[in-house]
Design an enzyme around this catalytic site. Structure first.
Site, PDB file in Angstrom:
ATOM      1  N   LYS A 181       0.948  -1.200   0.075  1.00  0.00           N
ATOM      2  CA  LYS A 181       0.002  -0.044   0.041  1.00  0.00           C
ATOM      3  C   LYS A 181       0.833   1.156  -0.066  1.00  0.00           C
ATOM      4  CE  LYS A 181      -4.000  -2.082   2.588  1.00  0.00           C
ATOM      5  NZ  LYS A 181      -5.097  -2.054   2.254  1.00  0.00           N
ATOM      6  N   GLU A 215     -12.666  -3.155  10.458  1.00  0.00           N
ATOM      7  CA  GLU A 215     -13.502  -3.710   9.194  1.00  0.00           C
ATOM      8  C   GLU A 215     -14.750  -3.743   9.453  1.00  0.00           C
ATOM      9  OE1 GLU A 215     -10.965  -6.715   6.883  1.00  0.00           O
ATOM     10  OE2 GLU A 215     -10.719  -7.150   9.117  1.00  0.00           O
ATOM     11  N   ASP A 234      -5.178 -13.433  11.649  1.00  0.00           N
ATOM     12  CA  ASP A 234      -5.615 -12.895  10.503  1.00  0.00           C
ATOM     13  C   ASP A 234      -4.856 -11.485  10.190  1.00  0.00           C
ATOM     14  OD1 ASP A 234      -7.208 -13.141   7.905  1.00  0.00           O
ATOM     15  OD2 ASP A 234      -8.543 -11.853   8.656  1.00  0.00           O
ATOM     16  N   HIS A 239      -0.066  -7.854   9.198  1.00  0.00           N
ATOM     17  CA  HIS A 239      -0.380  -6.694   8.832  1.00  0.00           C
ATOM     18  C   HIS A 239       0.070  -5.612   9.945  1.00  0.00           C
ATOM     19  CE1 HIS A 239      -2.171  -8.330   5.460  1.00  0.00           C
ATOM     20  NE2 HIS A 239      -3.406  -8.568   5.683  1.00  0.00           N
ATOM     21  N   LYS A 339     -13.671  -7.536  13.129  1.00  0.00           N
ATOM     22  CA  LYS A 339     -14.566  -7.526  11.962  1.00  0.00           C
ATOM     23  C   LYS A 339     -15.862  -7.081  12.317  1.00  0.00           C
ATOM     24  CE  LYS A 339     -11.991 -10.604   9.289  1.00  0.00           C
ATOM     25  NZ  LYS A 339     -10.673  -9.913   9.255  1.00  0.00           N
ATOM     26  N   LYS A 344     -15.332   0.807   7.860  1.00  0.00           N
ATOM     27  CA  LYS A 344     -13.849   0.337   7.617  1.00  0.00           C
ATOM     28  C   LYS A 344     -12.934   1.440   7.905  1.00  0.00           C
ATOM     29  CE  LYS A 344     -10.647  -1.849   4.374  1.00  0.00           C
ATOM     30  NZ  LYS A 344      -9.837  -2.759   5.392  1.00  0.00           N
TER      31      LYS A 344
END
Ligand code: BG6
Length: 489
Positions: A181, A215, A234, A239, A339, A344
């Protein structure tokens, strides 16, 4: 003089009819084609189990591009040019004889070849053995794997060992798409090209740092997969720890793979393991319950399709991490990610300390220090909260705060920010590993996460709950409040 690695113009994609291929990789190739960055000789071979022809596979790619490339970018001519580069080979990866089919498909293709494994890790070794059996591997071949590398430290070591049977470290590309990114790469420029920030980037000037990756999506039909993984593995293991490394690392002596990766390794080595004594103040887990996002009712995690109603897998974590070194001693790094949250939002917020002596209007005596917000989503940009005097004769000793903001899309007049995969695909072709994880980073990250899990398991901590569409459980507010801090909303 050092020999530069040879450029690759042959790309083989295992798992070519999977979600990653159609949703991310093919659109990334499209954007690269559109920008004219691809050599005319570049060829792509899709490998998958489905018994279809190259033409049928190409049709599927066109459908995916229509779906996932934004309409203002879509262009039939570019699409046709890309499609002509794409071949397809139907192969049962478990069948050793089928590798001959790959061999025939690649006959006449230039070397070195890059092999991208968009397939489950339990097939990595089989594929590497298969490629070796057809004697196609050279010292310059590249193998590309996606995060998560394994499920814990032991399984990641197993995977790394399997890859190292045929590939040296300089041939292994471990992807974490966050590093592709633009705004994540911009952390390096922001920190090291601006003396205003580089001189203040330490515990003397910074009170605390937040990393939020909220998210609004849920499990999206992959309950079975996610339940065996959870939000920590995850999102945090790669990340978020990668973001933390880029925020916290020392300036690399050189901006190359060795320079950047060795500084990230030092951050991970300095990451304080969570202990039994501080687990309650350092790590909370939660699961989403029935709720709604913008008037749309959504089921809780345990009520999702295919769910096991007994599951204790976390969909949200909140962590207080600490880096034990000269630069960061005493500065908490708060992380929260989940989640099915309200929206987001991916951002890093740096809270600078306030000045010790206060001389302004007594109404503002508890003035917070300046805040720097580095936003990855929904906008990509930075914003610095500064204090000024409100204009007006009656306002002489008062204070107001306003953001000094940079929206990269507007300032650089971009139509949209390229997805992380474009720069990563280009880097694979030119053999630049700066934005890929080395083995040590992966293993240190797992070690830290495994320890946190173990402490949590042994403690009497409960799994909290939060309604869909919220900012996480109430406990995550109290968690940070205990230290006299608060999340930036
Ligand atoms: C992936 C995770 O690696 O990253 C997903 O497996 C997650 O669960 C995604 O949704 C988030 O990526 P991004 O780029 O949308 O922030």
């Amino acid at each position: 003089m050092e020999n530069l690695p040879q450029k690759s113009n042959s790309f083989v994609l295992f798992g070519a009819s999977g979600d990653l291929s159609f949703r991310k990789l093919m659109p990334a190739w499209f954007y690269l084609e559109r920008s004219g960055k691809l050599d005319d000789s570049l060829k792509i071979l899709g490998v998958a189990r489905q018994d279809i022809t190259t033409e049928q596979f190409q049709e599927k790619v066109i459908d995916a591009l229509n779906l996932y490339v934004s309409s203002e970018y879509f262009d039939d001519e570019v699409c046709n040019k890309l499609i002509k580069r794409i071949d397809y080979c139907c192969c049962d990866l478990q069948n050793p004889d089928d590798y001959q089919k790959i061999n025939s498909s690649l006959s006449g293709w230039s070397k070195p070849i890059a092999y991208y494994l968009a397939i489950p890790p339990n097939l990595f070794e089989t594929v590497c053995d298969g490629l070796n059996s057809i004697q196609i591997l050279t010292n310059e071949s590249r193998i590309v794997v996606e995060k998560p590398i394994g499920y814990n430290l032991d399984s990641s070591r197993e995977i790394n060992d399997k890859l190292s049977k045929y590939f040296s470290e300089s041939q292994i590309y471990r992807i974490d798409h966050y590093l592709g990114k633009e705004t994540v790469q911009n952390l390096i420029t922001l920190r090291f090209a601006n003396s205003l920030f580089s001189s203040q980037w330490n515990s003397k000037s910074i009170e605390y740092i937040e990393i939020t990756a909220a998210e609004s999506v849920g499990i999206e039909g992959r309950w079975g997969y996610f339940d065996g993984v959870g939000q920590m593995r995850d999102m945090v293991q790669s990340h978020i720890l990668q973001l933390l490394c880029l925020i916290a690392m020392e300036p690399p002596s050189r901006l190359n793979d060795e320079g950047i990766r060795s500084e990230k390794v030092k951050v991970l080595q300095a990451l304080r393991p969570i202990t039994d004594d501080d687990i309650a103040d350092s790590f909370i887990k939660a699961q989403y319950a029935d709720g709604q996002i913008l008037d749309n009712k959504k089921p809780g995690y345990l009520n999702e399709e295919g769910a096991n109603s007994e599951s204790t897998t976390e969909t949200f974590v909140c962590i207080k991490a600490q880096i034990e070194n000269w630069r960061w001693s005493g500065v908490p790094f708060y992380v929260r990610t989940g989640k099915r949250m309200a929206s987001k939002t991916t951002q890093i917020v740096v809270h600078f300390k306030s000045d010790g002596h206060y001389i302004f209007d007594r109404n503002h005596e508890d003035l917070e220090g300046n805040t720097l917000i580095i936003s990855l989503h929904p906008i990509e940009g930075i914003s610095l909260k500064v204090y000024t005097k409100p204009h007006g004769v009656d306002q002489h000793m008062s204070i107001r705060s306003d953001p000094m903001s940079l929206d990269f899309i507007k300032t650089q007049q971009l139509l949209n920010i390229p997805s992380g995969y474009q720069s990563l695909l280009m880097d694979i072709l030119i053999a630049d590993q700066s934005l890929f994880l080395c083995k040590e980073e992966v293993e240190l990250s797992w070690e830290w996460c495994d320890n946190a899990f173990e402490r949590w398991q042994k403690s009497s901590q409960v799994l909290y709950s939060y309604p869909v569409g919220s900012n996480g459980p109430l406990e995550s507010e109290l968690f940070i409040k205990k230290n006299g801090h608060k999340w930036h909303e």
